[in-house]
Design a protein around this motif. Structure first.
Motif, PDB file in Angstrom:
ATOM      1  N   GLU A   8     -24.594  14.677  33.528  1.00  0.00           N
ATOM      2  CA  GLU A   8     -24.012  15.010  32.234  1.00  0.00           C
ATOM      3  C   GLU A   8     -22.646  14.353  32.035  1.00  0.00           C
ATOM      4  N   LYS A   9     -21.854  14.292  33.108  1.00  0.00           N
ATOM      5  CA  LYS A   9     -20.528  13.658  33.004  1.00  0.00           C
ATOM      6  C   LYS A   9     -20.662  12.186  32.652  1.00  0.00           C
ATOM      7  N   LEU A  10     -21.644  11.520  33.256  1.00  0.00           N
ATOM      8  CA  LEU A  10     -21.866  10.105  32.965  1.00  0.00           C
ATOM      9  C   LEU A  10     -22.300   9.920  31.510  1.00  0.00           C
ATOM     10  N   GLU A  11     -23.224  10.755  31.050  1.00  0.00           N
ATOM     11  CA  GLU A  11     -23.689  10.664  29.666  1.00  0.00           C
ATOM     12  C   GLU A  11     -22.528  10.841  28.688  1.00  0.00           C
ATOM     13  N   LYS A  12     -21.672  11.808  28.980  1.00  0.00           N
ATOM     14  CA  LYS A  12     -20.522  12.083  28.118  1.00  0.00           C
ATOM     15  C   LYS A  12     -19.556  10.894  28.098  1.00  0.00           C
ATOM     16  N   GLU A  13     -19.339  10.311  29.259  1.00  0.00           N
ATOM     17  CA  GLU A  13     -18.423   9.167  29.344  1.00  0.00           C
ATOM     18  C   GLU A  13     -18.997   7.949  28.631  1.00  0.00           C
ATOM     19  N   LEU A  14     -20.280   7.699  28.801  1.00  0.00           N
ATOM     20  CA  LEU A  14     -20.897   6.556  28.132  1.00  0.00           C
ATOM     21  C   LEU A  14     -20.878   6.728  26.622  1.00  0.00           C
ATOM     22  N   LEU A  15     -21.037   7.964  26.150  1.00  0.00           N
ATOM     23  CA  LEU A  15     -20.953   8.236  24.717  1.00  0.00           C
ATOM     24  C   LEU A  15     -19.539   7.964  24.206  1.00  0.00           C
ATOM     25  N   ARG A  16     -18.539   8.386  24.977  1.00  0.00           N
ATOM     26  CA  ARG A  16     -17.142   8.128  24.588  1.00  0.00           C
ATOM     27  C   ARG A  16     -16.872   6.634  24.495  1.00  0.00           C
ATOM     28  N   LEU A  17     -17.354   5.890  25.474  1.00  0.00           N
ATOM     29  CA  LEU A  17     -17.149   4.447  25.469  1.00  0.00           C
ATOM     30  C   LEU A  17     -17.869   3.787  24.295  1.00  0.00           C
TER      31      LEU A  17
END
Length: 215
Positions: A8-17
């Motif tokens: 989930e942390k990765l998904e959130k970070e990729l969305l931010r980017l």
């Protein structure tokens, strides 16, 4: 690219980017987009550093953000990743003498022109953090308010500029240890101003910025 985050942390970070790359996507008709930002317009000492980065279209370096929102340790790690991945990057260092001579805004603009000219490949368009009336050597540009927090390429440039300047100021701390440059990087902290009042100005102080402290 190896991913440091998972789930989930990765998904959130990729969305931010992805959200940070909105400006690049809006200019998708351009192949080479150069983000430009500076570090050091406000300090009482040292240079202003301007950097530009042309990143690959698929670049998604975890943690890239406005350099002011990233810890010093993390910025150093991101700096290495950015310059390794960049299609091209360049840096201009405009010292305190030029800042005093032509003022900080014009010194920053001068550095920007040097950065554009210093790219090993010519960008098709430039996006820059909130600067207007600049010489981009004929290349079209778009100023973006708070671009260092909103546009991926500008954030990458902001990290390059900040890390470069911080390294310079740590070197200056070794030459002028009495001012504490390694800690405040030349900004007008109470400790720095007290040191100026006690020791006077050193070679790298901006005379036009320190008139209120030294007569």
């Amino acid at each position: 690219m190896a991913r440091e985050l998972k789930g989930e942390k990765l998904e959130k970070e990729l969305l931010r980017l992805e959200e940070m790359k909105a400006y690049e996507k809006e200019n998708a008709q351009y192949e080479l987009i150069c983000g430009i930002d500076e570090a050091g317009r406000g300090p009482l000492a040292g240079p202003v550093v301007v950097a530009g980065a042309i990143m690959p279209e698929d670049s998604m370096i975890e943690g890239v953000n406005d350099s002011k929102k990233v810890s010093e340790k993390k910025r150093e790690i991101l700096y290495d990743k950015i310059i390794e991945e960049a299609i091209s990057y360049s840096v201009a260092i405009i010292d305190e003498k030029i800042i005093d001579e032509i003022n900080i805004l014009n010194a920053t603009k001068k550095g920007l022109t040097q950065v554009v000219g210093g790219q090993k490949v010519k960008p098709d368009i430039i996006i820059v953090d909130a600067l207007n009336n600049i010489d981009t050597l004929g290349i079209p540009y778009t100023p973006i308010i708070k671009g260092d927090a909103l546009a991926y390429s500008i954030s990458c440039a902001s990290i390059i500029a900040k890390v470069t300047r911080d390294r310079i100021m740590r070197q200056m701390d070794e030459i002028y240890p009495e001012y504490g440059f390694a800690g405040h990087k030349g900004y007008g902290t109470a400790k720095h101003i007290a040191a100026i009042k006690e020791y006077g100005l050193c070679k790298i102080h901006r005379r036009s910025f320190t008139k209120n402290f030294v007569k």
